[in-house]
Design a protein around this motif. Sequence first.
Motif, PDB file in Angstrom:
ATOM      1  N   PHE A 165      -4.672  21.174  11.184  1.00  0.00           N
ATOM      2  CA  PHE A 165      -6.107  20.977  11.360  1.00  0.00           C
ATOM      3  C   PHE A 165      -6.635  21.899  12.467  1.00  0.00           C
ATOM      4  CE2 PHE A 165      -9.187  18.722  14.139  1.00  0.00           C
ATOM      5  CZ  PHE A 165     -10.279  18.736  13.294  1.00  0.00           C
ATOM      6  N   THR A 206       0.838  -1.185   0.000  1.00  0.00           N
ATOM      7  CA  THR A 206       0.000   0.000   0.000  1.00  0.00           C
ATOM      8  C   THR A 206       0.881   1.245   0.000  1.00  0.00           C
ATOM      9  OG1 THR A 206      -1.494  -1.257   1.384  1.00  0.00           O
ATOM     10  CG2 THR A 206      -1.968   1.073   1.136  1.00  0.00           C
ATOM     11  N   ILE A 207       0.675   2.096  -0.989  1.00  0.00           N
ATOM     12  CA  ILE A 207       1.436   3.341  -1.045  1.00  0.00           C
ATOM     13  C   ILE A 207       0.507   4.467  -0.620  1.00  0.00           C
ATOM     14  CG2 ILE A 207       2.726   4.907  -2.529  1.00  0.00           C
ATOM     15  CD1 ILE A 207       3.038   2.389  -4.405  1.00  0.00           C
ATOM     16  N   VAL A 208       0.816   5.084   0.521  1.00  0.00           N
ATOM     17  CA  VAL A 208      -0.093   6.101   1.061  1.00  0.00           C
ATOM     18  C   VAL A 208       0.459   7.496   0.795  1.00  0.00           C
ATOM     19  CG1 VAL A 208      -1.208   6.971   3.140  1.00  0.00           C
ATOM     20  CG2 VAL A 208      -0.842   4.523   2.872  1.00  0.00           C
ATOM     21  N   THR A 209      -0.370   8.362   0.261  1.00  0.00           N
ATOM     22  CA  THR A 209      -0.021   9.784   0.218  1.00  0.00           C
ATOM     23  C   THR A 209      -1.145  10.548   0.903  1.00  0.00           C
ATOM     24  OG1 THR A 209      -1.007   9.802  -1.964  1.00  0.00           O
ATOM     25  CG2 THR A 209       1.378   9.900  -1.884  1.00  0.00           C
ATOM     26  N   ASN A 210      -0.766  11.584   1.637  1.00  0.00           N
ATOM     27  CA  ASN A 210      -1.774  12.399   2.284  1.00  0.00           C
ATOM     28  C   ASN A 210      -1.876  13.725   1.551  1.00  0.00           C
ATOM     29  OD1 ASN A 210      -2.239  10.530   4.560  1.00  0.00           O
ATOM     30  ND2 ASN A 210      -0.126  11.047   5.048  1.00  0.00           N
ATOM     31  N   TRP A 211      -3.000  13.952   0.932  1.00  0.00           N
ATOM     32  CA  TRP A 211      -3.191  15.218   0.229  1.00  0.00           C
ATOM     33  C   TRP A 211      -3.390  16.338   1.233  1.00  0.00           C
ATOM     34  CZ3 TRP A 211      -7.010  14.406  -4.464  1.00  0.00           C
ATOM     35  CH2 TRP A 211      -6.407  13.539  -5.378  1.00  0.00           C
ATOM     36  N   PHE A 212      -3.083  17.525   0.842  1.00  0.00           N
ATOM     37  CA  PHE A 212      -3.350  18.782   1.566  1.00  0.00           C
ATOM     38  C   PHE A 212      -2.543  18.946   2.845  1.00  0.00           C
ATOM     39  CE2 PHE A 212      -7.632  17.232   0.003  1.00  0.00           C
ATOM     40  CZ  PHE A 212      -7.531  17.834  -1.223  1.00  0.00           C
ATOM     41  N   ASN A 213      -2.012  17.837   3.375  1.00  0.00           N
ATOM     42  CA  ASN A 213      -1.292  17.901   4.646  1.00  0.00           C
ATOM     43  C   ASN A 213      -0.399  16.668   4.683  1.00  0.00           C
ATOM     44  OD1 ASN A 213      -0.431  18.080   7.296  1.00  0.00           O
ATOM     45  ND2 ASN A 213      -2.476  17.984   8.203  1.00  0.00           N
ATOM     46  N   TYR A 219      -1.000  17.852  12.957  1.00  0.00           N
ATOM     47  CA  TYR A 219      -2.287  18.098  13.609  1.00  0.00           C
ATOM     48  C   TYR A 219      -2.594  19.590  13.734  1.00  0.00           C
ATOM     49  CZ  TYR A 219      -6.288  16.844  16.455  1.00  0.00           C
ATOM     50  OH  TYR A 219      -7.563  16.667  16.928  1.00  0.00           O
ATOM     51  N   LEU A 269       0.529  14.919   7.868  1.00  0.00           N
ATOM     52  CA  LEU A 269      -0.579  14.844   8.813  1.00  0.00           C
ATOM     53  C   LEU A 269      -0.292  15.635  10.084  1.00  0.00           C
ATOM     54  CD1 LEU A 269      -1.818  11.145   8.548  1.00  0.00           C
ATOM     55  CD2 LEU A 269      -2.656  13.149   7.362  1.00  0.00           C
ATOM     56  N   LEU A 303      -6.068  24.801   3.465  1.00  0.00           N
ATOM     57  CA  LEU A 303      -5.271  23.679   2.977  1.00  0.00           C
ATOM     58  C   LEU A 303      -5.602  23.251   1.556  1.00  0.00           C
ATOM     59  CD1 LEU A 303      -5.276  21.442   6.185  1.00  0.00           C
ATOM     60  CD2 LEU A 303      -3.587  23.115   5.474  1.00  0.00           C
ATOM     61  N   LYS A 304      -6.852  23.464   1.119  1.00  0.00           N
ATOM     62  CA  LYS A 304      -7.279  22.780  -0.097  1.00  0.00           C
ATOM     63  C   LYS A 304      -7.460  23.685  -1.300  1.00  0.00           C
ATOM     64  CE  LYS A 304      -9.938  19.083   2.122  1.00  0.00           C
ATOM     65  NZ  LYS A 304     -11.331  18.623   2.336  1.00  0.00           N
TER      66      LYS A 304
END
Lengths: 375, 364
Positions: B170, B155-162, B167, B165, B329-330
């Motif tokens: 947010f 599984t290749i995970v990318t976190n968009w906008f942040n 905190y 991650l 962020l978006k």
Amino acid sequence: MTMPAIRFDRRRLTALMAKEAAQIVRDPSTFLIALVFPLVLLFLFGYAVSLDTSRTRIALVLEDSSAPALALSQSFINSPYFDVTVARSVRDVRSKMVDGSVRAMIVIPQDFGRMAKLGRLPNIQVATDGSQPNTASFAAAYADGVFQSWAAAEGLGARAPAVTTSPRFWYNPALRSRFFLIPGSIAIVMTMIGTLLTALVVAREWERGTMEALMATPVSMAEFIVSKVIPYFILALASMALCTAIAVGPFGLPFRGSVLALLAISAAFLMPALGLGLFISSATKNQFVASQIALLAAFLPTFLLSGFLFEISSMPRWIQLITYAVPARYLIPSLQTVFLVGDIWPLILPNIAIMLAFGLGFFLLSFRVTRRSLD
Amino acid sequence: MRRLLAMIVKESWALLRDPKARIVLIMPPLLQLFIFTFATTLDVRNVDIGVLDRSSGVHSSELVSQIAGSPNFRHIIRLESSADLKRAIDRQEVIAALVIEQDFDRDVAAHRPATVGIVLDGRRSNAAQIVAGYIGRVTAGIGADPTIEDTEGGTIVTNWFNPSLDYIWFTLPSLIAIVVSVAGLSITSQSVARERELGTFDQLLVSPMRIHEILIGKMVPPLLAGLFNATLYLIVATLVFGVPFTGSLFLLYPALIIYIIALIGVGMLVSSISQTQQQAFLGSFLATVPLILLSGYASPIDNMPGWLQVVTYANPARYFLIIVQGQFLKAMPMGAVFDQLWPLALIAIVTLSASAWLFRARME
């Protein structure tokens, strides 16, 4: 004007307390804080604030339509953790990620089926909405879980780790966040009655000048403080009992300790709470300022700095030092223990002692401030 | 128009002249900013872990030293027996305890799958789950054969906008929605209730002023306070804490103004039904708590039961939270902002007309 410091006369005290009790009963704001507020707060923490993530809305982009790809997408659709919409291309999903209608996107890439047929573990891509970090890491972890168990069932390259863990969560095996949120909200209710309501009511007496009138009577300082404190003490305990009944009844919390321990903990906490309320009102003598200071000095710390929602040990050291001065820090673990574990006196007694010491300190402070203001 | 202007000037003075009110305008938001920013973290650090090692071999020692080396844990406390373990958990001396059974070393040495038990304190179930995750990550590395290269997929995970991650990315944008709601509600209800308690509100009502002129005048102080607080937070978030602002101020500020007006409507409703300052204060407080808890900040709206999700549609904070997070962020485009904006405007219109009606009803 001088006022005798310590002297008790039973008739005077009864009369003062009767006056205070009549005021409490007559004032609609008491009703608001002691009855409506606890119900609203418990309701919200019972239903609205849930850290137990349920189904996350995700988009599944199928770039491959081979049998393995379809089988994996079926596993995602069947997963209880996801609410899946299938999309054809990444571009279609982008705007849904921006407006928040999906929280993650899973892409099954073109060569997925080919790799699986060769007996090798293929790739999937997970893109999460990082603007909600919690949901993002949850979605990534569960997506990986679905993929790994699919791969294991297909016999594809997934190596089971040599050492696995088997966690057991004592006292809350189903991991219901309600179990720790409800005792925390009881702490907030007692803070509101003990500190905020008391501060407001006594500040109003100062503001209206009825306090000076009272001081001109033969009432002693101790009588005055006791008459102010006892009715709110009883009111707060009654509110706590109501909350406990709701917690154990409709919300299904266990109650493994004793009523005696619960009463002892609550009574000990009300000492600093009431003492702080009296102190704030005598120091400010103004309803608006008293209410703002009570919010900052009591409500906010009980919420944020007590270990109720956020782990104290994870905070920066200077904030950790501040938390030692927050009475609720000693209340919340004790309450959680009485509800979920039982009477663990070695944990409860030191906390009670610290709360009583804080209470004594606040009462001495308000004693001094009130006396000085009469000169 | 001249009357309206005079009213606005009077209201602005009433807000800014009082030194206590000035302090309340600046100090609590700043304090909240720092406490929220530093205290609200969902990481778990510096916790103590108990170890009940019944195997005491090479691999179990390796496991314990790996755990001890993890930056998330502070002390490792050796436990001698099950009774010891129960005592340590019950008294919250440790949040979790590892139980390594006798055959652990034999299993690892023989490349058989081995299991480590973890007992966790369910009183802090949230933190405990995170700790269980940390421990699981450490144990997965034990006994693994380092010669096998991991060239396979996964599984290749990318976190968009942040991407990392963070905190704070947010928390800080969401705090704008929250601090503005506190200012908007409490200042509105206080300013009306104080005039009522002092009797000057009746003077206003018998003056040539129309109800809507009085209401518009009363909207100025909370609007100014809200804009001031939001701008302060925006500056601190971007310049001090480095949260990216990818959207447009020309979208954020109009949305902010409509949000504040919706909040003022709620505040006016509270003050129209309360008689004293104290009731107004408690009433606005009682309105603020559900406003924040049902906004999606405290926990995602998706986690709530369906009927409660319906209730959140009446909450102005719900819409503004999406806008402000999107603008930070978006780079949220105008169309998506507008989807959140019209319900906000609707709430403003409904609450303001309802309170105007209530005030008028009182006058007759």
